[in-house]
Motif scaffolding. Structure first.
Motif, PDB file in Angstrom:
ATOM      1  N   GLU A  10       0.633   2.168  -4.469  1.00  0.00           N
ATOM      2  CA  GLU A  10       0.436   3.370  -3.674  1.00  0.00           C
ATOM      3  C   GLU A  10      -0.881   3.367  -2.906  1.00  0.00           C
ATOM      4  OE1 GLU A  10       2.519   7.076  -5.688  1.00  0.00           O
ATOM      5  OE2 GLU A  10       1.066   6.176  -7.082  1.00  0.00           O
ATOM      6  N   LEU A  11      -1.610   2.271  -2.935  1.00  0.00           N
ATOM      7  CA  LEU A  11      -2.920   2.245  -2.288  1.00  0.00           C
ATOM      8  C   LEU A  11      -2.849   2.432  -0.778  1.00  0.00           C
ATOM      9  CD1 LEU A  11      -4.780  -0.597  -4.252  1.00  0.00           C
ATOM     10  CD2 LEU A  11      -5.077   1.876  -4.443  1.00  0.00           C
ATOM     11  N   SER A  12      -1.669   2.251  -0.214  1.00  0.00           N
ATOM     12  CA  SER A  12      -1.520   2.504   1.224  1.00  0.00           C
ATOM     13  C   SER A  12      -1.726   3.986   1.550  1.00  0.00           C
ATOM     14  CB  SER A  12      -0.142   2.056   1.706  1.00  0.00           C
ATOM     15  OG  SER A  12       0.880   2.776   1.023  1.00  0.00           O
ATOM     16  N   GLY A  13      -1.699   4.839   0.524  1.00  0.00           N
ATOM     17  CA  GLY A  13      -1.922   6.262   0.723  1.00  0.00           C
ATOM     18  C   GLY A  13      -3.379   6.639   0.877  1.00  0.00           C
ATOM     19  N   LEU A  14      -4.285   5.679   0.715  1.00  0.00           N
ATOM     20  CA  LEU A  14      -5.700   5.951   0.910  1.00  0.00           C
ATOM     21  C   LEU A  14      -6.000   6.126   2.393  1.00  0.00           C
ATOM     22  CD1 LEU A  14      -7.321   3.303  -1.498  1.00  0.00           C
ATOM     23  CD2 LEU A  14      -6.816   5.700  -1.978  1.00  0.00           C
ATOM     24  N   GLY A  15      -7.061   6.858   2.691  1.00  0.00           N
ATOM     25  CA  GLY A  15      -7.522   6.998   4.063  1.00  0.00           C
ATOM     26  C   GLY A  15      -8.774   6.168   4.263  1.00  0.00           C
ATOM     27  N   VAL A  16      -8.686   5.114   5.024  1.00  0.00           N
ATOM     28  CA  VAL A  16      -9.829   4.226   5.258  1.00  0.00           C
ATOM     29  C   VAL A  16     -10.548   4.689   6.524  1.00  0.00           C
ATOM     30  CG1 VAL A  16     -10.584   1.853   5.602  1.00  0.00           C
ATOM     31  CG2 VAL A  16      -8.601   2.332   4.143  1.00  0.00           C
ATOM     32  N   LEU A  17     -11.871   4.825   6.442  1.00  0.00           N
ATOM     33  CA  LEU A  17     -12.655   5.454   7.500  1.00  0.00           C
ATOM     34  C   LEU A  17     -13.643   4.487   8.136  1.00  0.00           C
ATOM     35  CD1 LEU A  17     -13.573   8.744   5.573  1.00  0.00           C
ATOM     36  CD2 LEU A  17     -11.509   8.268   6.910  1.00  0.00           C
ATOM     37  N   LYS A  18     -13.916   4.731   9.408  1.00  0.00           N
ATOM     38  CA  LYS A  18     -14.969   4.014  10.125  1.00  0.00           C
ATOM     39  C   LYS A  18     -16.004   5.038  10.575  1.00  0.00           C
ATOM     40  CE  LYS A  18     -15.872   1.031  14.132  1.00  0.00           C
ATOM     41  NZ  LYS A  18     -15.265   0.335  15.300  1.00  0.00           N
ATOM     42  N   LEU A  19     -17.245   4.844  10.147  1.00  0.00           N
ATOM     43  CA  LEU A  19     -18.298   5.799  10.467  1.00  0.00           C
ATOM     44  C   LEU A  19     -18.596   5.784  11.959  1.00  0.00           C
ATOM     45  CD1 LEU A  19     -20.414   7.807   9.297  1.00  0.00           C
ATOM     46  CD2 LEU A  19     -22.003   5.869   9.202  1.00  0.00           C
TER      47      LEU A  19
END
Length: 226
Positions: free
Chosen positions: A198-207
């Motif tokens: 389920e890790l695809s449910g994370l939101g990966v961010l770019k500052l």
């Protein structure tokens, strides 16, 4: 994109809390102004809020907490409001937003919501048997011309936006305070992930930007890249 561009805009503590406790009687809007060391810089959050999108999405529960059901009817502003609510907004709260908003859209799954008894030229209802945030956003753009919208809901709804990949940007003002409490609402609540699948449910961010504000406040702006 067939839905509006979305930005999560919130005020939180250093430990990620968006309320001062687990009771509906506790709320940052009411409590932070009373706390020495926090109150002095709070105005910056509200000043930044005035520069956000001309469409904003909230939850009925959050608005009920801050007393909208008993507030006096206000004058109109050039901002359009979208509210997700099944049971927290009463007639006065609905009329409050009809008076305040350029356009007011209520999203509900409650076919007996008191909103169905109210008719105003700028008031619209999106009825869904089961809540679909994506469908609601598509409808907001197609039928009401909403191109960009600021999301300011509670932790549970924020969690649904995250898992459904409906955040495009995140804009956070961090207050210099630690709140704690396992049951105190955080920026993102809702269902926890249970497996690596389920890790695809994370939101990966770019500052995009980190701004040191006055009185030990911070502003963090991100693009959601995945």
């Amino acid at each position: 994109m067939d839905r509006p561009v979305t930005t999560l805009f919130m005020l939180m503590s250093v430990d990620g809390k968006i309320s001062t406790g687990a009771s509906d009687d506790l709320d940052v809007d009411k409590d932070f102004p009373r706390i020495a060391g926090v109150s002095e810089g709070l105005h910056q959050y509200y000043e930044i809020e005035q520069t956000t999108d001309l469409w904003t999405l909230n939850s009925g529960r959050v608005q009920a907490k801050i007393g909208v059901n008993t507030k006096e009817i206000p004058g109109r502003k050039p901002v359009s409001f979208v509210m997700i609510d099944n049971s927290h907004l009463q007639e006065n709260g609905i009329r409050y937003f009809c008076a305040l908003a350029k356009e007011f859209v209520l999203i509900t799954s409650n076919e007996r919501h008191p909103a169905f008894q109210i008719e105003e030229d700028n008031f619209h209802i999106i009825y869904q048997k089961e809540l679909s945030l994506e469908d609601a956003l598509v409808k907001l753009k197609a039928e009401y011309g909403c191109e960009r919208i600021t999301i300011q809901t509670g932790g549970t709804l924020n969690g649904l936006f995250l898992r459904e990949k409906l955040f495009d940007y995140v804009d956070i003002v961090v207050a210099p305070v630690l709140i704690g409490g396992r049951d105190t609402s955080t920026l993102i609540d809702g269902r926890s992930l249970l497996s690596q699948s389920e890790l695809s449910g994370l939101g990966v961010l770019k500052l995009q930007e980190c701004v040191v504000l006055e009185n030990s406040y911070l502003r963090l702006r991100y693009e959601v890249i995945r």
